[in-house]
Design a protein around this motif. Sequence first.
Motif, PDB file in Angstrom:
ATOM      1  N   ASP A   1      51.006  40.699  34.051  1.00  0.00           N
ATOM      2  CA  ASP A   1      50.157  39.973  33.100  1.00  0.00           C
ATOM      3  C   ASP A   1      49.486  41.003  32.187  1.00  0.00           C
ATOM      4  O   ASP A   1      48.546  41.690  32.591  1.00  0.00           O
ATOM      5  CB  ASP A   1      49.119  39.159  33.871  1.00  0.00           C
ATOM      6  N   GLU A   2      49.954  41.101  30.936  1.00  0.00           N
ATOM      7  CA  GLU A   2      49.511  42.184  30.069  1.00  0.00           C
ATOM      8  C   GLU A   2      47.997  42.193  29.850  1.00  0.00           C
ATOM      9  O   GLU A   2      47.367  43.244  29.972  1.00  0.00           O
ATOM     10  CB  GLU A   2      50.244  42.128  28.730  1.00  0.00           C
ATOM     11  N   PRO A   3      47.351  41.049  29.531  1.00  0.00           N
ATOM     12  CA  PRO A   3      45.892  41.107  29.353  1.00  0.00           C
ATOM     13  C   PRO A   3      45.150  41.510  30.629  1.00  0.00           C
ATOM     14  O   PRO A   3      44.207  42.304  30.578  1.00  0.00           O
ATOM     15  CB  PRO A   3      45.539  39.673  28.917  1.00  0.00           C
ATOM     16  N   LEU A   4      45.576  40.962  31.771  1.00  0.00           N
ATOM     17  CA  LEU A   4      44.923  41.314  33.035  1.00  0.00           C
ATOM     18  C   LEU A   4      45.160  42.781  33.358  1.00  0.00           C
ATOM     19  O   LEU A   4      44.236  43.504  33.754  1.00  0.00           O
ATOM     20  CB  LEU A   4      45.449  40.414  34.160  1.00  0.00           C
TER      21      LEU A   4
ATOM     22  N   LEU B   1      41.511  37.706  39.280  1.00  0.00           N
ATOM     23  CA  LEU B   1      42.383  38.115  40.390  1.00  0.00           C
ATOM     24  C   LEU B   1      42.356  37.090  41.525  1.00  0.00           C
ATOM     25  O   LEU B   1      43.386  36.812  42.143  1.00  0.00           O
ATOM     26  CB  LEU B   1      41.946  39.483  40.921  1.00  0.00           C
ATOM     27  N   ALA B   2      41.174  36.531  41.787  1.00  0.00           N
ATOM     28  CA  ALA B   2      41.067  35.521  42.845  1.00  0.00           C
ATOM     29  C   ALA B   2      41.896  34.291  42.506  1.00  0.00           C
ATOM     30  O   ALA B   2      42.521  33.683  43.387  1.00  0.00           O
ATOM     31  CB  ALA B   2      39.607  35.141  43.069  1.00  0.00           C
TER      32      ALA B   2
ATOM     33  N   LEU C   1      34.635  48.483  41.584  1.00  0.00           N
ATOM     34  CA  LEU C   1      35.892  48.181  40.909  1.00  0.00           C
ATOM     35  C   LEU C   1      36.270  46.724  41.177  1.00  0.00           C
ATOM     36  O   LEU C   1      35.790  46.123  42.160  1.00  0.00           O
ATOM     37  CB  LEU C   1      37.016  49.109  41.364  1.00  0.00           C
ATOM     38  N   PRO C   2      37.102  46.110  40.326  1.00  0.00           N
ATOM     39  CA  PRO C   2      37.485  44.714  40.522  1.00  0.00           C
ATOM     40  C   PRO C   2      38.087  44.498  41.909  1.00  0.00           C
ATOM     41  O   PRO C   2      38.990  45.228  42.324  1.00  0.00           O
ATOM     42  CB  PRO C   2      38.522  44.479  39.425  1.00  0.00           C
ATOM     43  N   SER C   3      37.582  43.494  42.617  1.00  0.00           N
ATOM     44  CA  SER C   3      37.956  43.294  44.018  1.00  0.00           C
ATOM     45  C   SER C   3      38.012  41.814  44.346  1.00  0.00           C
ATOM     46  O   SER C   3      37.327  41.000  43.731  1.00  0.00           O
ATOM     47  CB  SER C   3      36.931  43.970  44.953  1.00  0.00           C
ATOM     48  N   ILE C   4      38.821  41.490  45.355  1.00  0.00           N
ATOM     49  CA  ILE C   4      38.852  40.134  45.901  1.00  0.00           C
ATOM     50  C   ILE C   4      38.819  40.202  47.420  1.00  0.00           C
ATOM     51  O   ILE C   4      39.258  41.177  48.034  1.00  0.00           O
ATOM     52  CB  ILE C   4      40.076  39.324  45.426  1.00  0.00           C
TER      53      ILE C   4
END
Length: 387
Positions: A372-375, A286-287, A321-324
């Motif tokens: 972005d399907e994989p992301l 994400l970054a 959770l995923p974060s930036i």
Amino acid sequence: MADAKQAARERVERAREELVALSHRIHAHPELGFEEERACAWLCELLAGAGLEVERGVGDLPTAFAARAGAGPLRVVVCAEYDALPGVGHACGHNLIAAMAAGAGIALAAVADDVGLQVTVLGTPAEEGGGGKILLLRRGVFAGAHAAMMVHPSPYEMAEMPVIAVTQLRVAYTGKEAHASAYPHLGVNAADALVVAQTAIGLLRQHLLPGDRVHGIVTHGGDAPNVVPAHTTGTWMVRAASLQQLGEVQAKVTRCFEAGALATGASLEVAEDHEPYAEMHHDHELAAVYRRNAEALGRGFDERPDRGAGSTDMGNVSLALPSIHPTIGIDALPAVNHQPEFTAKCVTAAADRAVVDGAVAMAWTAIDAAADEPLRARLLAGPAPLG
């Protein structure tokens, strides 16, 4: 997704005057943590006017809020901060953070259903001391979110801001008053206890790792020079690369405070102000998406390893959770965060441009994550266990 990204940018541009005005208004009326009543109200008013559904007082925090739009499966939280520092006001630029978050929310609200997103602008009070995000985490406000983001003003542009763990300690010594000239031998000097502790901390520093930090202030040192001080207090911060390492450093620092009590005979109380802030675990993918989007807006990055590390309760969010937490430059040098000169830099033309660019870059990052399907699949699957 090109059309969605263009629509998002145009929506921010249409809101530019409102967003910049919001940034300047919050800057002109600094409020401390958990007291951000005006900033919270102004943000809620702006977001409601843009069509987001606003809920005040989420997590039982009166100056927290959640503004939501869209019904897509990918749920993204954009964190807004708006508390100020004592004495120096918005010397960390939280007025900009608030305006950027609002701008990103307004942009994403315009396209959320088209791209499969639900966006929440989450108002998170008391980052400068109080851990508002930690309280919101504990109370379930982040539940169901797949990613979180925010952008912080800085002298430098960084996709992954160095963030280390921190705890804040309240220290109190109690001794015994006495006439400082006639009967000093009958007193127990609580101020001396603080001096011993600070001396011990100074000597301890040679045995700490290079990134560890210990710093603090005396908040009460006595009442009169001719009275042996019986009550002294201070607030100290201890920082380390990780929560695990922080525990080790905190134990060493606590022994320094205990040394002050032992040497003087004063009693000691040490308490944490709030739950420690964790180190930041940036979601590297994400970054990288954020960086590409910011570069597309003309931003230039400076990722040298000598950039100083700070601490934020966004670190605790990143453990959940995923974060930036990228930074955005505002042409501040030689001024740096927490200086009065940086406060002044947070309402300049460069800062106003950062409001727009930061909002667009975050909106574009959320749109790209949905496309972005994989992301997207990884985020929807939930955070992986931390290694």
